[in-house]
Design a protein around this motif. Structure first.
Motif, PDB file in Angstrom:
ATOM      1  N   GLU A 132      -0.797  71.815  21.344  1.00 22.73           N
ATOM      2  CA  GLU A 132      -2.090  71.422  21.904  1.00 22.73           C
ATOM      3  C   GLU A 132      -2.685  70.246  21.119  1.00 22.73           C
ATOM      4  O   GLU A 132      -3.261  69.328  21.706  1.00 22.73           O
ATOM      5  CB  GLU A 132      -3.056  72.602  21.885  1.00 22.73           C
ATOM      6  CG  GLU A 132      -2.687  73.706  22.853  1.00 22.73           C
ATOM      7  CD  GLU A 132      -3.450  74.999  22.628  1.00 22.73           C
ATOM      8  OE1 GLU A 132      -3.478  75.819  23.554  1.00 22.73           O
ATOM      9  OE2 GLU A 132      -4.015  75.197  21.514  1.00 22.73           O
ATOM     10  N   ALA A 133      -2.540  70.276  19.804  1.00 17.99           N
ATOM     11  CA  ALA A 133      -3.041  69.176  18.977  1.00 17.99           C
ATOM     12  C   ALA A 133      -2.343  67.874  19.348  1.00 17.99           C
ATOM     13  O   ALA A 133      -2.995  66.824  19.478  1.00 17.99           O
ATOM     14  CB  ALA A 133      -2.843  69.495  17.497  1.00 17.99           C
ATOM     15  N   LEU A 134      -1.022  67.927  19.532  1.00 15.01           N
ATOM     16  CA  LEU A 134      -0.292  66.721  19.943  1.00 15.01           C
ATOM     17  C   LEU A 134      -0.766  66.257  21.312  1.00 15.01           C
ATOM     18  O   LEU A 134      -0.959  65.052  21.527  1.00 15.01           O
ATOM     19  CB  LEU A 134       1.214  66.969  19.942  1.00 15.01           C
ATOM     20  CG  LEU A 134       2.065  65.778  20.404  1.00 15.01           C
ATOM     21  CD1 LEU A 134       1.856  64.565  19.495  1.00 15.01           C
ATOM     22  CD2 LEU A 134       3.535  66.176  20.450  1.00 15.01           C
ATOM     23  N   ALA A 135      -0.983  67.183  22.231  1.00 15.49           N
ATOM     24  CA  ALA A 135      -1.469  66.818  23.564  1.00 15.49           C
ATOM     25  C   ALA A 135      -2.837  66.139  23.482  1.00 15.49           C
ATOM     26  O   ALA A 135      -3.097  65.161  24.190  1.00 15.49           O
ATOM     27  CB  ALA A 135      -1.532  68.050  24.459  1.00 15.49           C
ATOM     28  N   ILE A 136      -3.701  66.636  22.614  1.00 19.05           N
ATOM     29  CA  ILE A 136      -5.027  66.027  22.437  1.00 19.05           C
ATOM     30  C   ILE A 136      -4.883  64.589  21.948  1.00 19.05           C
ATOM     31  O   ILE A 136      -5.512  63.675  22.486  1.00 19.05           O
ATOM     32  CB  ILE A 136      -5.886  66.870  21.471  1.00 19.05           C
ATOM     33  CG1 ILE A 136      -6.294  68.175  22.163  1.00 19.05           C
ATOM     34  CG2 ILE A 136      -7.112  66.092  20.978  1.00 19.05           C
ATOM     35  CD1 ILE A 136      -6.875  69.222  21.228  1.00 19.05           C
ATOM     36  N   VAL A 137      -4.050  64.382  20.950  1.00 13.78           N
ATOM     37  CA  VAL A 137      -3.835  63.025  20.435  1.00 13.78           C
ATOM     38  C   VAL A 137      -3.262  62.134  21.532  1.00 13.78           C
ATOM     39  O   VAL A 137      -3.711  61.002  21.730  1.00 13.78           O
ATOM     40  CB  VAL A 137      -2.920  63.038  19.193  1.00 13.78           C
ATOM     41  CG1 VAL A 137      -2.518  61.632  18.789  1.00 13.78           C
ATOM     42  CG2 VAL A 137      -3.604  63.753  18.029  1.00 13.78           C
ATOM     43  N   THR A 138      -2.291  62.643  22.252  1.00 13.44           N
ATOM     44  CA  THR A 138      -1.635  61.856  23.306  1.00 13.44           C
ATOM     45  C   THR A 138      -2.623  61.447  24.390  1.00 13.44           C
ATOM     46  O   THR A 138      -2.674  60.274  24.787  1.00 13.44           O
ATOM     47  CB  THR A 138      -0.468  62.653  23.916  1.00 13.44           C
ATOM     48  OG1 THR A 138       0.475  62.953  22.884  1.00 13.44           O
ATOM     49  CG2 THR A 138       0.221  61.874  25.016  1.00 13.44           C
ATOM     50  N   VAL A 139      -3.402  62.394  24.857  1.00 16.21           N
ATOM     51  CA  VAL A 139      -4.342  62.086  25.939  1.00 16.21           C
ATOM     52  C   VAL A 139      -5.446  61.147  25.454  1.00 16.21           C
ATOM     53  O   VAL A 139      -5.774  60.163  26.130  1.00 16.21           O
ATOM     54  CB  VAL A 139      -4.934  63.380  26.533  1.00 16.21           C
ATOM     55  CG1 VAL A 139      -6.095  63.081  27.471  1.00 16.21           C
ATOM     56  CG2 VAL A 139      -3.842  64.155  27.272  1.00 16.21           C
ATOM     57  N   LEU A 140      -6.004  61.430  24.314  1.00 19.70           N
ATOM     58  CA  LEU A 140      -7.090  60.573  23.817  1.00 19.70           C
ATOM     59  C   LEU A 140      -6.615  59.146  23.559  1.00 19.70           C
ATOM     60  O   LEU A 140      -7.334  58.196  23.872  1.00 19.70           O
ATOM     61  CB  LEU A 140      -7.707  61.160  22.551  1.00 19.70           C
ATOM     62  CG  LEU A 140      -8.558  62.413  22.743  1.00 19.70           C
ATOM     63  CD1 LEU A 140      -9.040  62.940  21.395  1.00 19.70           C
ATOM     64  CD2 LEU A 140      -9.732  62.137  23.665  1.00 19.70           C
ATOM     65  N   THR A 141      -5.424  58.991  22.995  1.00 22.04           N
ATOM     66  CA  THR A 141      -4.961  57.647  22.652  1.00 22.04           C
ATOM     67  C   THR A 141      -4.490  56.856  23.868  1.00 22.04           C
ATOM     68  O   THR A 141      -4.582  55.629  23.877  1.00 22.04           O
ATOM     69  CB  THR A 141      -3.821  57.684  21.620  1.00 22.04           C
ATOM     70  OG1 THR A 141      -2.727  58.448  22.141  1.00 22.04           O
ATOM     71  CG2 THR A 141      -4.298  58.264  20.306  1.00 22.04           C
ATOM     72  N   SER A 142      -4.021  57.545  24.887  1.00 15.05           N
ATOM     73  CA  SER A 142      -3.487  56.820  26.035  1.00 15.05           C
ATOM     74  C   SER A 142      -4.494  56.664  27.175  1.00 15.05           C
ATOM     75  O   SER A 142      -4.557  55.604  27.798  1.00 15.05           O
ATOM     76  CB  SER A 142      -2.214  57.505  26.552  1.00 15.05           C
ATOM     77  OG  SER A 142      -2.479  58.827  26.947  1.00 15.05           O
ATOM     78  N   ILE A 143      -5.286  57.674  27.435  1.00 15.27           N
ATOM     79  CA  ILE A 143      -6.187  57.635  28.589  1.00 15.27           C
ATOM     80  C   ILE A 143      -7.568  57.085  28.246  1.00 15.27           C
ATOM     81  O   ILE A 143      -8.150  56.327  29.026  1.00 15.27           O
ATOM     82  CB  ILE A 143      -6.317  59.035  29.229  1.00 15.27           C
ATOM     83  CG1 ILE A 143      -4.945  59.555  29.646  1.00 15.27           C
ATOM     84  CG2 ILE A 143      -7.269  59.017  30.415  1.00 15.27           C
ATOM     85  CD1 ILE A 143      -4.183  58.687  30.620  1.00 15.27           C
ATOM     86  N   LEU A 144      -8.112  57.439  27.099  1.00 14.99           N
ATOM     87  CA  LEU A 144      -9.454  56.967  26.753  1.00 14.99           C
ATOM     88  C   LEU A 144      -9.570  55.437  26.749  1.00 14.99           C
ATOM     89  O   LEU A 144     -10.570  54.914  27.257  1.00 14.99           O
ATOM     90  CB  LEU A 144      -9.905  57.571  25.419  1.00 14.99           C
ATOM     91  CG  LEU A 144     -11.396  57.805  25.262  1.00 14.99           C
ATOM     92  CD1 LEU A 144     -12.015  58.551  26.425  1.00 14.99           C
ATOM     93  CD2 LEU A 144     -11.677  58.535  23.975  1.00 14.99           C
ATOM     94  N   PRO A 145      -8.585  54.696  26.238  1.00 14.39           N
ATOM     95  CA  PRO A 145      -8.698  53.233  26.342  1.00 14.39           C
ATOM     96  C   PRO A 145      -8.783  52.738  27.786  1.00 14.39           C
ATOM     97  O   PRO A 145      -9.453  51.736  28.056  1.00 14.39           O
ATOM     98  CB  PRO A 145      -7.425  52.730  25.658  1.00 14.39           C
ATOM     99  CG  PRO A 145      -7.089  53.813  24.687  1.00 14.39           C
ATOM    100  CD  PRO A 145      -7.454  55.088  25.398  1.00 14.39           C
ATOM    101  N   LEU A 146      -8.158  53.440  28.720  1.00 16.85           N
ATOM    102  CA  LEU A 146      -8.264  53.052  30.126  1.00 16.85           C
ATOM    103  C   LEU A 146      -9.663  53.332  30.659  1.00 16.85           C
ATOM    104  O   LEU A 146     -10.249  52.506  31.372  1.00 16.85           O
ATOM    105  CB  LEU A 146      -7.236  53.820  30.974  1.00 16.85           C
ATOM    106  CG  LEU A 146      -5.763  53.585  30.655  1.00 16.85           C
ATOM    107  CD1 LEU A 146      -4.887  54.513  31.491  1.00 16.85           C
ATOM    108  CD2 LEU A 146      -5.389  52.134  30.876  1.00 16.85           C
TER     109      LEU A 146
END
Length: 180
Positions: free
Chosen positions: A143-157
């Motif tokens: 879950e921690a990895l998923a949080i990092v992945t989503v925040l780093t990839s989607i938030l900039p969009l």
């Protein structure tokens, strides 16, 4: 001769990266990729098989480049996330390809053996960081990895109009607070 083959493969991958990230798998055209790579379609098919296999090769190459450039630092996930944001902002192709993969193929590229192995290693590193107390155990390592992945990839969009420094700050602060 091998050198020309390597150069041709590299041109094909570069052209395919641009085509797939702009148009997705269904919208991409092998004719356009071959033209942009200055080769013929037969050679492209000879090197990569079909369009799906070419997409997989492009996706795998970008993931490998990202992993090599930014190995996980599980004890400093906020800094790791910041480096990923910088990379995705500078080179948004990987995020676009991941989104196309998810939309058009249900995430088949995300389940490649190479990517699964990379993710397993990251999850293990996060588990170790949790065991040492450097990372909160509020979330499982996956879950921690998923949080990092989503925040780093989607938030900039989502924050596309914000200055890059602000996007980076939002992501690193969120990761630090959620996982620190």
């Amino acid at each position: 001769m091998a050198r020309n083959a390597e150069q041709t493969r590299a041109r094909i991958l570069e052209a395919a990266t641009a085509e797939f990230s702009a148009r997705g798998i269904a919208g991409a055209r092998v004719d356009r990729i071959a033209d942009a790579a200055a080769c013929n379609k037969a050679l492209l098919y000879s090197y990569f098989g079909n369009k799906e296999q070419l997409f997989d090769a492009v996706f795998a190459a970008l993931v490998a480049r990202l992993v090599a450039a930014h190995p996980i630092d599980a004890e400093h996930l906020d800094e790791y996330a910041g480096a990923l944001v910088d990379s995705y902002v500078a080179n948004p192709e990987l995020v676009r390809l991941a989104l196309w993969d998810r939309l058009e193929r249900g995430g088949a590229g995300m389940r490649s053996p190479e990517l699964l192995a990379t993710d397993a290693a990251k999850v293990a590193a996060i588990a170790d960081a949790q065991a040492s107390g450097a990372v909160s155990t509020r979330f499982s390592p996956a879950e921690a990895l998923a949080i990092v992945t989503v925040l780093t990839s989607i938030l900039p969009l989502v924050l596309g109009d914000a200055p890059e420094a602000r996007v980076r700050d939002v992501v690193t602060t969120a990761v630090a607070r959620l996982l620190g």
